[in-house]
Design a protein around this motif. Structure first.
Motif, PDB file in Angstrom:
ATOM      1  N   LYS A   1      19.359   4.050  -5.518  1.00  0.00           N
ATOM      2  CA  LYS A   1      20.525   4.850  -5.304  1.00  0.00           C
ATOM      3  C   LYS A   1      21.000   5.751  -6.558  1.00  0.00           C
ATOM      4  N   LYS A   2      20.834   5.116  -7.803  1.00  0.00           N
ATOM      5  CA  LYS A   2      21.201   5.722  -8.927  1.00  0.00           C
ATOM      6  C   LYS A   2      20.339   7.007  -8.862  1.00  0.00           C
ATOM      7  N   GLU A   3      19.087   6.901  -9.012  1.00  0.00           N
ATOM      8  CA  GLU A   3      18.021   7.935  -9.478  1.00  0.00           C
ATOM      9  C   GLU A   3      18.105   9.021  -8.447  1.00  0.00           C
ATOM     10  N   PHE A   4      18.312   8.589  -7.234  1.00  0.00           N
ATOM     11  CA  PHE A   4      18.045   9.575  -6.062  1.00  0.00           C
ATOM     12  C   PHE A   4      19.262  10.095  -5.255  1.00  0.00           C
ATOM     13  N   GLY A   5      20.376   9.459  -5.825  1.00  0.00           N
ATOM     14  CA  GLY A   5      21.841   9.929  -5.220  1.00  0.00           C
ATOM     15  C   GLY A   5      21.946   9.874  -3.559  1.00  0.00           C
TER      16      GLY A   5
ATOM     17  N   ILE B   1      18.082  -6.382  -4.886  1.00  0.00           N
ATOM     18  CA  ILE B   1      19.680  -5.769  -5.307  1.00  0.00           C
ATOM     19  C   ILE B   1      19.338  -4.787  -6.487  1.00  0.00           C
ATOM     20  N   LYS B   2      18.541  -5.064  -7.549  1.00  0.00           N
ATOM     21  CA  LYS B   2      18.250  -4.296  -8.709  1.00  0.00           C
ATOM     22  C   LYS B   2      17.446  -2.994  -8.227  1.00  0.00           C
ATOM     23  N   LYS B   3      16.669  -3.257  -7.254  1.00  0.00           N
ATOM     24  CA  LYS B   3      15.922  -2.070  -7.068  1.00  0.00           C
ATOM     25  C   LYS B   3      16.570  -1.009  -6.287  1.00  0.00           C
ATOM     26  N   HIS B   4      17.297  -1.707  -5.221  1.00  0.00           N
ATOM     27  CA  HIS B   4      18.415  -0.881  -4.058  1.00  0.00           C
ATOM     28  C   HIS B   4      19.041   0.205  -5.140  1.00  0.00           C
TER      29      HIS B   4
ATOM     30  N   ILE C   1       0.747  -1.216  -0.033  1.00  0.00           N
ATOM     31  CA  ILE C   1       0.010   0.107   0.066  1.00  0.00           C
ATOM     32  C   ILE C   1       0.846   1.333  -0.018  1.00  0.00           C
ATOM     33  N   THR C   2       2.044   1.134   0.636  1.00  0.00           N
ATOM     34  CA  THR C   2       2.784   2.167   0.698  1.00  0.00           C
ATOM     35  C   THR C   2       3.376   2.675  -0.613  1.00  0.00           C
ATOM     36  N   LEU C   3       3.888   1.588  -1.241  1.00  0.00           N
ATOM     37  CA  LEU C   3       4.375   1.692  -2.614  1.00  0.00           C
ATOM     38  C   LEU C   3       3.395   2.027  -3.685  1.00  0.00           C
ATOM     39  N   ARG C   4       2.145   1.766  -3.355  1.00  0.00           N
ATOM     40  CA  ARG C   4       1.198   2.052  -4.428  1.00  0.00           C
ATOM     41  C   ARG C   4       0.910   3.562  -4.383  1.00  0.00           C
ATOM     42  N   ASN C   5       0.700   4.202  -2.882  1.00  0.00           N
ATOM     43  CA  ASN C   5       0.692   5.722  -2.613  1.00  0.00           C
ATOM     44  C   ASN C   5       1.788   6.406  -3.322  1.00  0.00           C
ATOM     45  N   LEU C   6       2.867   6.099  -3.435  1.00  0.00           N
ATOM     46  CA  LEU C   6       4.085   6.546  -3.916  1.00  0.00           C
ATOM     47  C   LEU C   6       3.724   6.917  -5.649  1.00  0.00           C
ATOM     48  N   ARG C   7       2.944   6.236  -6.450  1.00  0.00           N
ATOM     49  CA  ARG C   7       2.771   6.485  -7.475  1.00  0.00           C
ATOM     50  C   ARG C   7       1.131   6.670  -8.001  1.00  0.00           C
ATOM     51  N   PRO C   8       0.845   7.982  -8.346  1.00  0.00           N
ATOM     52  CA  PRO C   8      -0.486   8.271  -8.752  1.00  0.00           C
ATOM     53  C   PRO C   8      -0.930   7.610  -9.827  1.00  0.00           C
ATOM     54  N   ALA C   9      -2.406   7.319 -10.057  1.00  0.00           N
ATOM     55  CA  ALA C   9      -2.658   6.309 -10.826  1.00  0.00           C
ATOM     56  C   ALA C   9      -2.605   6.929 -12.419  1.00  0.00           C
ATOM     57  N   GLY C  10      -2.137   6.159 -13.520  1.00  0.00           N
ATOM     58  CA  GLY C  10      -1.767   6.278 -14.595  1.00  0.00           C
ATOM     59  C   GLY C  10      -0.278   7.007 -15.034  1.00  0.00           C
ATOM     60  N   THR C  11       0.451   6.874 -13.903  1.00  0.00           N
ATOM     61  CA  THR C  11       1.777   7.540 -13.930  1.00  0.00           C
ATOM     62  C   THR C  11       2.863   6.565 -13.763  1.00  0.00           C
ATOM     63  N   ARG C  12       4.229   7.069 -14.203  1.00  0.00           N
ATOM     64  CA  ARG C  12       5.180   6.041 -13.719  1.00  0.00           C
ATOM     65  C   ARG C  12       6.333   6.745 -12.778  1.00  0.00           C
ATOM     66  N   THR C  13       5.492   7.787 -11.942  1.00  0.00           N
ATOM     67  CA  THR C  13       6.245   8.607 -10.926  1.00  0.00           C
ATOM     68  C   THR C  13       6.880   7.615 -10.092  1.00  0.00           C
ATOM     69  N   ARG C  14       8.204   7.979  -9.685  1.00  0.00           N
ATOM     70  CA  ARG C  14       8.932   7.422  -8.732  1.00  0.00           C
ATOM     71  C   ARG C  14       9.289   8.296  -7.518  1.00  0.00           C
ATOM     72  N   ALA C  15       9.315   7.718  -6.346  1.00  0.00           N
ATOM     73  CA  ALA C  15       9.927   8.600  -5.065  1.00  0.00           C
ATOM     74  C   ALA C  15      10.278   7.579  -4.291  1.00  0.00           C
ATOM     75  N   ILE C  16      11.051   8.010  -3.081  1.00  0.00           N
ATOM     76  CA  ILE C  16      11.627   7.273  -2.173  1.00  0.00           C
ATOM     77  C   ILE C  16      10.426   7.053  -1.018  1.00  0.00           C
ATOM     78  N   PRO C  17      10.454   5.516  -1.005  1.00  0.00           N
ATOM     79  CA  PRO C  17       9.474   5.208  -0.031  1.00  0.00           C
ATOM     80  C   PRO C  17       9.830   5.253   1.447  1.00  0.00           C
ATOM     81  N   TYR C  18       9.191   5.789   2.313  1.00  0.00           N
ATOM     82  CA  TYR C  18       9.519   6.031   3.794  1.00  0.00           C
ATOM     83  C   TYR C  18       8.221   5.328   4.680  1.00  0.00           C
ATOM     84  N   GLY C  19       8.522   4.993   5.630  1.00  0.00           N
ATOM     85  CA  GLY C  19       7.465   4.531   6.792  1.00  0.00           C
ATOM     86  C   GLY C  19       7.660   2.922   7.140  1.00  0.00           C
TER      87      GLY C  19
END
Length: 305
Positions: free
Chosen positions: A287-291, A280-283, A216-234
């Motif tokens: 790191k690559k995207e958010f530095g 490992i790939k996602k990690h 659910i946390t991952l779902r809430n990071l990406r608005p419907a119909g987008t490919r938005t990526r953000a750093i998950p917290y919580g």
């Protein structure tokens, strides 16, 4: 207005797009998704989901990249990916396997060729947990998950489903619900101990609920119909990059402890190995995207990985 030339990838003609090369004009703010839509307008037999566009350097272009970010008078190379199927459909079909196969082994013990037998408390419990696990997976597929890629090659569904239909459905269920773990065989053993089974069920429930919270946390990071990526917290994410995989592994560890079945151990080993590779790939991608903005976290297994 930028002009984009469309060519065949690797010089190979595409039956669904025979009139190449061609040049198209776009606004700088238009995206690769818009380019694909225009290609589909010219070639109705080549839907957007079947198209892959790449630069001469072989770099595959994301659909949200703008035309204005490309070199002037750029040439894009088009490949037909073939018949596609939605990821949501793939997941539904994958998880359907154990839901159909497990009841056959549990409710029709004659399959084993030794007549009927009374199931042990462990078998009855594990049967319920396995069914609940995959029903939860189906629920998440329909109502929770948002996919960054809409489709995958249709023929890959066979490969993707093999893990669940054969390794979990046939192999795990066929072993766990057999007469060798019947009530008479396990009577007086640890796997017949009510306290032991209840404790492991509590661990399983905690892990499954935690896994759902992570999804659910991952779902809430990406608005419907987008490919938005953000750093998950919580919950879980403050210490681990992929806690959903951590809790998934914990849930199946509890099932292994209940059954002490080699088939469950093999299924767990294969599943965990795959999840480690994904984690490992996602990690690395985080790191690559958010530095420097990406916090220091374990990949999947605290204090180990």
């Amino acid at each position: 207005m930028p002009t984009v030339k469309i060519e065949y990838a690797n010089g190979k003609k595409i039956p669904t797009a025979k009139a190449l090369p061609m040049s198209l004009t776009f606004k700088p703010t238009d995206t690769i998704a818009d380019v694909k839509k225009d290609i589909n307008r010219h070639f109705p037999r080549l839907p957007v989901t079947r198209q892959r566009l790449a630069l001469e350097s072989k770099e595959v272009l994301d659909e949200d990249r703008t035309v204005g970010s490309l070199p002037d008078n750029v040439t894009l190379y088009l490949k037909d990916l073939g018949p596609q199927i939605s990821w949501r459909t793939v997941f539904i079909v994958e998880y359907l396997g154990p839901l159909l196969i497990a009841p056959l082994f549990y409710h029709f013990p004659q399959i084993y060729g030794k007549g009927t037998f009374k199931h042990s408390e462990m078998q009855t419990l594990v049967y319920g947990l396995v069914m609940l696990h995959y029903l939860k997976r189906e629920f998440e597929t329909v109502f929770v998950h948002r996919f960054s890629h809409a489709t995958m090659p249709a023929f890959n569904i066979i490969k993707n489903s093999a893990h669940y239909w054969f390794l979990s459905g046939l192999f795990l269920s066929g072993s766990t619900f057999g007469p060798w773990y019947s009530a008479s065989k396990l009577s007086g053993t640890l796997r017949d101990n009510a306290g032991y089974l209840k404790g492991l069920t509590a661990v399983w429930a905690f892990a499954e609920l935690s896994n759902l919270i992570c999804h659910i946390t991952l779902r809430n990071l990406r608005p419907a119909g987008t490919r938005t990526r953000a750093i998950p917290y919580g919950y879980g994410f403050n210490w681990i990059s992929c806690p959903n995989y951590t809790f998934e592994t914990l849930a199946w560890c509890s099932v292994l402890a209940m059954t002490l079945d080699p088939a469950v151990a093999i299924f767990l080993a294969v599943s965990t190995g795959q999840m480690i590779l994904w984690a490992i790939k996602k990690h690395k991608n985080y790191k690559k995207e958010f530095g420097k903005d990406y916090p220091k976290r374990w990949v999947m297994i605290p204090f180990i990985l």
